[in-house]
Design a protein around this motif. Structure first.
Motif, PDB file in Angstrom:
ATOM      1  N   MET A 128       0.837  -1.179   0.000  1.00 41.04           N
ATOM      2  CA  MET A 128       0.000   0.000   0.000  1.00 41.04           C
ATOM      3  C   MET A 128       0.875   1.233   0.000  1.00 41.04           C
ATOM      4  O   MET A 128       1.930   1.273   0.603  1.00 41.04           O
ATOM      5  CB  MET A 128      -0.923  -0.077   1.236  1.00 41.04           C
ATOM      6  N   GLU A 129       0.422   2.288  -0.682  1.00 38.05           N
ATOM      7  CA  GLU A 129       1.154   3.552  -0.684  1.00 38.05           C
ATOM      8  C   GLU A 129       1.130   4.131   0.724  1.00 38.05           C
ATOM      9  O   GLU A 129       0.137   4.004   1.441  1.00 38.05           O
ATOM     10  CB  GLU A 129       0.485   4.542  -1.648  1.00 38.05           C
ATOM     11  N   PRO A 130       2.219   4.812   1.141  1.00 35.95           N
ATOM     12  CA  PRO A 130       2.279   5.302   2.525  1.00 35.95           C
ATOM     13  C   PRO A 130       1.213   6.352   2.824  1.00 35.95           C
ATOM     14  O   PRO A 130       1.413   7.528   2.612  1.00 35.95           O
ATOM     15  CB  PRO A 130       3.685   5.890   2.639  1.00 35.95           C
ATOM     16  N   PHE A 131       0.029   5.888   3.277  1.00 36.16           N
ATOM     17  CA  PHE A 131      -0.992   6.746   3.847  1.00 36.16           C
ATOM     18  C   PHE A 131      -1.514   7.803   2.884  1.00 36.16           C
ATOM     19  O   PHE A 131      -1.690   8.950   3.225  1.00 36.16           O
ATOM     20  CB  PHE A 131      -0.491   7.407   5.136  1.00 36.16           C
ATOM     21  N   LYS A 132      -1.734   7.445   1.636  1.00 39.85           N
ATOM     22  CA  LYS A 132      -2.277   8.391   0.681  1.00 39.85           C
ATOM     23  C   LYS A 132      -3.764   8.153   0.423  1.00 39.85           C
ATOM     24  O   LYS A 132      -4.354   8.796  -0.421  1.00 39.85           O
ATOM     25  CB  LYS A 132      -1.505   8.302  -0.647  1.00 39.85           C
ATOM     26  N   GLN A 133      -4.365   7.219   1.161  1.00 42.68           N
ATOM     27  CA  GLN A 133      -5.774   6.930   0.932  1.00 42.68           C
ATOM     28  C   GLN A 133      -6.646   8.153   1.233  1.00 42.68           C
ATOM     29  O   GLN A 133      -7.498   8.527   0.458  1.00 42.68           O
ATOM     30  CB  GLN A 133      -6.242   5.741   1.802  1.00 42.68           C
ATOM     31  N   ASP A 134      -6.454   8.750   2.400  1.00 45.59           N
ATOM     32  CA  ASP A 134      -7.168   9.980   2.745  1.00 45.59           C
ATOM     33  C   ASP A 134      -6.415  10.657   3.876  1.00 45.59           C
ATOM     34  O   ASP A 134      -5.575  10.070   4.544  1.00 45.59           O
ATOM     35  CB  ASP A 134      -8.632   9.711   3.149  1.00 45.59           C
ATOM     36  N   GLU A 135      -6.748  11.924   4.126  1.00 42.01           N
ATOM     37  CA  GLU A 135      -6.017  12.721   5.116  1.00 42.01           C
ATOM     38  C   GLU A 135      -6.340  12.322   6.555  1.00 42.01           C
ATOM     39  O   GLU A 135      -5.630  12.711   7.480  1.00 42.01           O
ATOM     40  CB  GLU A 135      -6.350  14.209   4.920  1.00 42.01           C
ATOM     41  N   SER A 136      -7.381  11.560   6.739  1.00 46.86           N
ATOM     42  CA  SER A 136      -7.782  11.192   8.097  1.00 46.86           C
ATOM     43  C   SER A 136      -7.246   9.827   8.516  1.00 46.86           C
ATOM     44  O   SER A 136      -7.638   9.313   9.562  1.00 46.86           O
ATOM     45  CB  SER A 136      -9.317  11.185   8.200  1.00 46.86           C
ATOM     46  N   GLU A 176      -7.722  -2.322   5.947  1.00 48.99           N
ATOM     47  CA  GLU A 176      -6.786  -1.201   6.073  1.00 48.99           C
ATOM     48  C   GLU A 176      -5.746  -1.471   7.150  1.00 48.99           C
ATOM     49  O   GLU A 176      -4.557  -1.205   6.968  1.00 48.99           O
ATOM     50  CB  GLU A 176      -7.561   0.080   6.409  1.00 48.99           C
ATOM     51  N   LEU A 177      -6.209  -2.002   8.302  1.00 44.33           N
ATOM     52  CA  LEU A 177      -5.300  -2.256   9.415  1.00 44.33           C
ATOM     53  C   LEU A 177      -4.293  -3.334   9.062  1.00 44.33           C
ATOM     54  O   LEU A 177      -3.096  -3.216   9.372  1.00 44.33           O
ATOM     55  CB  LEU A 177      -6.097  -2.661  10.656  1.00 44.33           C
ATOM     56  N   GLU A 178      -4.730  -4.377   8.363  1.00 50.29           N
ATOM     57  CA  GLU A 178      -3.820  -5.455   7.981  1.00 50.29           C
ATOM     58  C   GLU A 178      -2.759  -4.947   7.008  1.00 50.29           C
ATOM     59  O   GLU A 178      -1.557  -5.239   7.168  1.00 50.29           O
ATOM     60  CB  GLU A 178      -4.617  -6.595   7.337  1.00 50.29           C
ATOM     61  N   ASN A 179      -3.163  -4.182   5.999  1.00 45.19           N
ATOM     62  CA  ASN A 179      -2.207  -3.627   5.041  1.00 45.19           C
ATOM     63  C   ASN A 179      -1.232  -2.673   5.719  1.00 45.19           C
ATOM     64  O   ASN A 179      -0.045  -2.632   5.393  1.00 45.19           O
ATOM     65  CB  ASN A 179      -2.948  -2.901   3.918  1.00 45.19           C
ATOM     66  N   PHE A 180      -1.771  -1.880   6.685  1.00 45.41           N
ATOM     67  CA  PHE A 180      -0.920  -0.931   7.404  1.00 45.41           C
ATOM     68  C   PHE A 180       0.155  -1.663   8.194  1.00 45.41           C
ATOM     69  O   PHE A 180       1.336  -1.283   8.193  1.00 45.41           O
ATOM     70  CB  PHE A 180      -1.805  -0.090   8.318  1.00 45.41           C
ATOM     71  N   ARG A 181      -0.217  -2.734   8.882  1.00 41.68           N
ATOM     72  CA  ARG A 181       0.744  -3.487   9.690  1.00 41.68           C
ATOM     73  C   ARG A 181       1.812  -4.148   8.833  1.00 41.68           C
ATOM     74  O   ARG A 181       2.925  -4.389   9.293  1.00 41.68           O
ATOM     75  CB  ARG A 181       0.007  -4.544  10.504  1.00 41.68           C
ATOM     76  N   LYS A 182       1.497  -4.438   7.566  1.00 37.03           N
ATOM     77  CA  LYS A 182       2.463  -5.056   6.671  1.00 37.03           C
ATOM     78  C   LYS A 182       3.383  -4.030   6.009  1.00 37.03           C
ATOM     79  O   LYS A 182       4.371  -4.399   5.380  1.00 37.03           O
ATOM     80  CB  LYS A 182       1.731  -5.845   5.588  1.00 37.03           C
ATOM     81  N   SER A 183       3.038  -2.754   6.148  1.00 43.52           N
ATOM     82  CA  SER A 183       3.827  -1.716   5.478  1.00 43.52           C
ATOM     83  C   SER A 183       5.152  -1.480   6.189  1.00 43.52           C
ATOM     84  O   SER A 183       5.316  -1.807   7.368  1.00 43.52           O
ATOM     85  CB  SER A 183       3.032  -0.407   5.424  1.00 43.52           C
ATOM     86  N   GLU A 184       6.093  -0.877   5.472  1.00 38.82           N
ATOM     87  CA  GLU A 184       7.408  -0.586   6.050  1.00 38.82           C
ATOM     88  C   GLU A 184       7.336   0.509   7.106  1.00 38.82           C
ATOM     89  O   GLU A 184       8.200   0.603   7.979  1.00 38.82           O
ATOM     90  CB  GLU A 184       8.368  -0.148   4.932  1.00 38.82           C
TER      91      GLU A 184
END
Length: 308
Positions: free
Chosen positions: A1-9, A23-31
């Motif tokens: 997933m792109e680093p937090f570009k989905q929305d500003e919130s 969203e939470l699963e993808n976030f935890r897998k991110s760098e």
């Protein structure tokens, strides 16, 4: 997933626990997750300092004078990290102040049950206000009361209820407090409470069935039956109480205005009145006191006169 570009919130929703499972699963897998999680954990230990406008203004002026003299430095941490940290700190600051102050109020004829952070319970009577700081409650169990409330306190650290005329301290008990218009009353129904007057700091220990009040700056004590307050079940009761307080109770329960300028409001009343029938309530209180009255139902104004 792109680093937090989905929305500003995104970060605010993460802090609030509002991310979807995906969203939470993808976030935890991110760098970036490990870094943000560390910032999150560090933010929780922050303490908000007292705000001093004068000091802040002086600091801004000082920094403004120095701004053109700062040497160039190379950033060792990417700018987006600082932005993320600022967002987290701001979010936690909002949560901090939101959770820090708690206030509950009731209107005419209303009652409200409140559960405190330690599972103690408070029942607010009509036209009453309760205020306390829920942040750090375990170490600072203090409440401010205006009106009437019944407290069922869990055992633990010292519990304190403050009013304009005095305060009550307990360790685990049930008690009722009235604090209205220069009147202060405490009834202990279980355990033990200590009542301290604001005027002279006089301390009184109450055990079940004992009560104390301040009327015209004088301390009075009496005994009563230790059942729960009758107002919780729809009937206000009084023992040798000044008519001024009984009139206030009638006004609060029925949303009326009582003109008592032609009667002696210092006369004492023992008895009660129902919360379900205004005419019955008025007769129950006023006839034994030798008061007559006229009731303007449209304006909900009652004028009292002495029948003597």
């Amino acid at each position: 997933m792109e680093p937090f570009k989905q929305d500003e919130s995104f970060l605010a929703r993460w802090i609030a626990g509002e991310l979807t499972g995906e969203e939470l699963e993808n976030f935890r897998k991110s760098e970036d997750y490990a870094l943000y999680n560390k910032i999150n954990e560090a933010s929780q230990s922050l303490r908000v300092p007292e705000f001093n406008k004068a000091q802040v203004f002086d600091k801004i002026q000082e920094n403004t004078l120095k701004v053109n003299h700062k040497p160039k430095v190379k950033r060792l941490v990417p700018a987006w990290v600082y932005a993320a940290a600022a967002i987290l700190v701001l979010a936690f600051g909002v949560f901090y102040f939101t959770l820090r102050e708690s206030q509950y109020t009731t209107g005419y004829s209303e009652q409200l049950a409140v559960v405190l952070p330690d599972e103690s319970k408070v029942q607010l009577n009509a036209n009453s206000e309760l205020h306390f700081k829920s942040f750090n409650w375990e170490n600072n169990r203090v409440l401010e009361l205006s009106g009437e409330a019944f407290f069922d306190v869990e055992k633990g650290q010292k519990f304190r209820v403050e009013t304009a005329l005095g305060f009550v301290e307990v360790l685990g008990t049930e008690f009722n407090v009235v604090a209205r218009d220069g009147y202060f009353e405490v009834q202990c129904r279980e355990g033990k409470v200590q009542v301290t007057t604001m005027s002279d700091k006089e301390k009184t220990i109450l055990v079940p069935g004992k009560a104390v009040r301040i009327v015209n700056n004088k301390l009075e004590t009496w005994t009563f039956k230790t059942s729960e307050p009758s107002w919780i079940t729809g009937e206000s009761s009084f023992y040798d109480t000044p008519m001024k307080q009984v009139i206030l109770a009638l006004e609060n329960q029925y949303q009326i205005t009582i003109d008592a300028s032609q009667v002696d409001i210092n006369k004492r009343y023992t008895g009660g009145f129902t919360h379900k029938d205004i005419n019955l309530a008025l007769r129950t209180v006023l006839i034994p006191m030798d008061f007559t009255y006229t009731f303007n139902a449209d304006k909900r104004v009652i004028v009292l006169k002495s029948s003597n």
